[in-house]
Design a protein around this motif. Sequence first.
Motif, PDB file in Angstrom:
ATOM      1  N   GLN A 136     -60.672  27.684  47.718  1.00 53.45           N
ATOM      2  CA  GLN A 136     -60.211  26.901  46.569  1.00 53.45           C
ATOM      3  C   GLN A 136     -61.247  25.846  46.192  1.00 53.45           C
ATOM      4  OE1 GLN A 136     -57.960  28.561  45.285  1.00 53.45           O
ATOM      5  NE2 GLN A 136     -55.920  27.847  45.825  1.00 53.45           N
ATOM      6  N   ALA A 137     -61.869  25.229  47.199  1.00 51.61           N
ATOM      7  CA  ALA A 137     -62.919  24.253  46.918  1.00 51.61           C
ATOM      8  C   ALA A 137     -64.121  24.934  46.273  1.00 51.61           C
ATOM      9  CB  ALA A 137     -63.341  23.552  48.210  1.00 51.61           C
ATOM     10  N   LEU A 138     -64.422  26.149  46.709  1.00 48.12           N
ATOM     11  CA  LEU A 138     -65.527  26.906  46.128  1.00 48.12           C
ATOM     12  C   LEU A 138     -65.227  27.251  44.671  1.00 48.12           C
ATOM     13  CD1 LEU A 138     -68.253  28.219  46.812  1.00 48.12           C
ATOM     14  CD2 LEU A 138     -66.997  30.232  47.607  1.00 48.12           C
ATOM     15  N   LEU A 139     -64.004  27.671  44.408  1.00 46.50           N
ATOM     16  CA  LEU A 139     -63.592  27.962  43.036  1.00 46.50           C
ATOM     17  C   LEU A 139     -63.730  26.717  42.162  1.00 46.50           C
ATOM     18  CD1 LEU A 139     -60.384  29.942  42.030  1.00 46.50           C
ATOM     19  CD2 LEU A 139     -61.039  27.876  40.838  1.00 46.50           C
ATOM     20  N   ALA A 140     -63.269  25.571  42.695  1.00 45.75           N
ATOM     21  CA  ALA A 140     -63.336  24.326  41.922  1.00 45.75           C
ATOM     22  C   ALA A 140     -64.774  23.925  41.638  1.00 45.75           C
ATOM     23  CB  ALA A 140     -62.619  23.208  42.683  1.00 45.75           C
ATOM     24  N   GLY A 141     -65.690  24.239  42.556  1.00 45.77           N
ATOM     25  CA  GLY A 141     -67.083  23.875  42.359  1.00 45.77           C
ATOM     26  C   GLY A 141     -67.834  24.796  41.421  1.00 45.77           C
ATOM     27  N   LEU A 142     -67.383  26.051  41.294  1.00 47.94           N
ATOM     28  CA  LEU A 142     -68.108  27.040  40.503  1.00 47.94           C
ATOM     29  C   LEU A 142     -67.516  27.267  39.113  1.00 47.94           C
ATOM     30  CD1 LEU A 142     -68.766  29.752  43.252  1.00 47.94           C
ATOM     31  CD2 LEU A 142     -70.421  28.132  42.290  1.00 47.94           C
ATOM     32  N   ILE A 143     -66.226  26.989  38.957  1.00 44.68           N
ATOM     33  CA  ILE A 143     -65.533  27.277  37.696  1.00 44.68           C
ATOM     34  C   ILE A 143     -65.211  25.968  36.986  1.00 44.68           C
ATOM     35  CG2 ILE A 143     -63.558  28.418  36.648  1.00 44.68           C
ATOM     36  CD1 ILE A 143     -65.460  30.319  38.116  1.00 44.68           C
ATOM     37  N   GLU A 144     -65.466  25.928  35.686  1.00 44.97           N
ATOM     38  CA  GLU A 144     -65.180  24.719  34.920  1.00 44.97           C
ATOM     39  C   GLU A 144     -63.690  24.390  34.966  1.00 44.97           C
ATOM     40  OE1 GLU A 144     -65.093  25.817  30.421  1.00 44.97           O
ATOM     41  OE2 GLU A 144     -66.616  27.063  31.375  1.00 44.97           O
ATOM     42  N   PRO A 145     -63.331  23.101  34.937  1.00 42.70           N
ATOM     43  CA  PRO A 145     -61.929  22.696  35.121  1.00 42.70           C
ATOM     44  C   PRO A 145     -60.936  23.417  34.228  1.00 42.70           C
ATOM     45  CG  PRO A 145     -63.353  20.780  35.183  1.00 42.70           C
ATOM     46  CD  PRO A 145     -64.240  21.940  34.825  1.00 42.70           C
ATOM     47  N   GLY A 146     -61.293  23.637  32.955  1.00 41.83           N
ATOM     48  CA  GLY A 146     -60.361  24.260  32.026  1.00 41.83           C
ATOM     49  C   GLY A 146     -60.061  25.717  32.320  1.00 41.83           C
ATOM     50  N   LYS A 147     -60.864  26.349  33.172  1.00 37.62           N
ATOM     51  CA  LYS A 147     -60.693  27.768  33.471  1.00 37.62           C
ATOM     52  C   LYS A 147     -60.183  28.023  34.890  1.00 37.62           C
ATOM     53  CE  LYS A 147     -62.185  29.642  29.616  1.00 37.62           C
ATOM     54  NZ  LYS A 147     -61.309  30.517  28.794  1.00 37.62           N
ATOM     55  N   ARG A 148     -60.010  26.977  35.682  1.00 39.48           N
ATOM     56  CA  ARG A 148     -59.665  27.173  37.097  1.00 39.48           C
ATOM     57  C   ARG A 148     -58.311  27.851  37.274  1.00 39.48           C
ATOM     58  NH1 ARG A 148     -61.520  21.120  39.015  1.00 39.48           N
ATOM     59  NH2 ARG A 148     -63.788  21.482  38.887  1.00 39.48           N
ATOM     60  N   THR A 149     -57.312  27.413  36.535  1.00 36.73           N
ATOM     61  CA  THR A 149     -55.978  28.008  36.690  1.00 36.73           C
ATOM     62  C   THR A 149     -55.993  29.474  36.266  1.00 36.73           C
ATOM     63  OG1 THR A 149     -54.859  25.882  36.394  1.00 36.73           O
ATOM     64  CG2 THR A 149     -53.572  27.868  35.953  1.00 36.73           C
ATOM     65  N   GLU A 150     -56.714  29.781  35.196  1.00 36.59           N
ATOM     66  CA  GLU A 150     -56.801  31.178  34.747  1.00 36.59           C
ATOM     67  C   GLU A 150     -57.487  32.047  35.798  1.00 36.59           C
ATOM     68  OE1 GLU A 150     -59.029  33.820  31.314  1.00 36.59           O
ATOM     69  OE2 GLU A 150     -58.505  31.730  30.876  1.00 36.59           O
ATOM     70  N   VAL A 151     -58.598  31.551  36.367  1.00 31.34           N
ATOM     71  CA  VAL A 151     -59.294  32.328  37.399  1.00 31.34           C
ATOM     72  C   VAL A 151     -58.427  32.466  38.643  1.00 31.34           C
ATOM     73  CG1 VAL A 151     -61.304  32.359  38.936  1.00 31.34           C
ATOM     74  CG2 VAL A 151     -61.580  31.715  36.540  1.00 31.34           C
ATOM     75  N   ARG A 284     -52.139  24.336  29.937  1.00 30.52           N
ATOM     76  CA  ARG A 284     -53.310  23.546  29.576  1.00 30.52           C
ATOM     77  C   ARG A 284     -53.023  22.077  29.862  1.00 30.52           C
ATOM     78  NH1 ARG A 284     -55.381  27.696  29.761  1.00 30.52           N
ATOM     79  NH2 ARG A 284     -56.527  28.883  28.181  1.00 30.52           N
ATOM     80  N   GLY A 285     -53.202  21.673  31.081  1.00 26.11           N
ATOM     81  CA  GLY A 285     -52.986  20.284  31.444  1.00 26.11           C
ATOM     82  C   GLY A 285     -51.720  20.082  32.254  1.00 26.11           C
TER      83      GLY A 285
END
Length: 417
Positions: A136-151, A284-285
Amino acid sequence: MTTTGPTPGPTPGSTPGSTTASRWSSRGLLVQAQLANSIGDGAYLVTSALYFARIVGLSATEIGLGLTLGWAVGTVAGVPLGHLADRRGPRGVAVLLALTTAVAVMSFLFVRSFALFVLAACLYGTAQTGLSAARQALLAGLIEPGKRTEVRAVLQSTINGGLAMGATLGGFALHVDSREAYLTVFAVDAVSFLVAALLLLRLPAVAPVPAAAGPKLAVLRDRPYAVITLINAVMLFYMPLLSLIVPLWIVQRTTAPTWLVSALLLVNTVSVLLFQVRIARRVRGLADASRSVRYAGLVMLAACAVFAMSAIGSSAWLAGLILLAAAGLQAYGEMLLGAGAWEIGFTLAPADKQGQYQGFFGTGMAVARMLGPVVLTTLVIGGGTLGWLLVGGLFVAAGAAMTPAVSWATRNRYGLT
């Protein structure tokens, strides 16, 4: 109206200015790694209990106790391992924990006593919980905040697909029902984590975050986030419904055929595969996320009420239709919860502490795994229709509590009043 506050930026130390191509490459590798070990996990989940009972010779009580202790230790280890991912870099820690999980799975092959089983289960639970936090930390570091939930929703769909494929492989082992077949399944599971480690190693590195002033494990002092994690844990009590509670309900309280259990699991798997990403895109938010969790509670109540209705009457086909409808509602509630909870968990975690915060947030799943079966069995199997309604009421109450909890956490984080 809940104020969402500023959107957190990328994890400090991550590579700025990533191109669209590199983001898609990271997303693809995350999905491939998740698919690899989900296939192994699916095969392991459908065969492990019989392996431990029939091949190793453990009693049902010993198996249950050993696995509970393993996940309990994993729960405690999740936060410090997430903190390690923040400080050492989540990619390296994720790779190391994927390799450790492979070792833990292989260690089950050498278990010949209850004591060794507990040790192997503790290693397995610790590695799995820590791996989840690091990922999850890796996802947060690699994916922009607005796309994290979608990924994260894409990964959840991938998990379901992988588990289904793995369960099919495990089904062949159950059909053969030999020591060699079970050992092959465990070997496949271990190899799946080795493959996942290699895929994770190909991801861009997310630089470690320098130690900051204040307590090392700040999440343990974050009371609003702790309340949110507790609420999420209660909502996650839905997890044993289809795997444990509904099968027992079908056998003891309805006239529906037992093979319907497989159909209900199929409804859940296919629903998540088809619709989880679509539902997550609506969030979204924090305001959307809180609303999604609140709606999830209401849908779960409806699912519980419909499940209860399946015991009315003596028609097997009618009971089956009612159960299928209930499973559809339950899957919808599960997807609403996932989309909302992921957004909340990521957004309210400080950018430089995603690992430890995701490790803490992930303890909700371990708590649900440990307490959910006991609580739901007591209420539903012991209480019948009233028990189902009580469980549904629990979901509604927890879902409704998420909005004020998120508002409290937002004010606490951003200093708003």
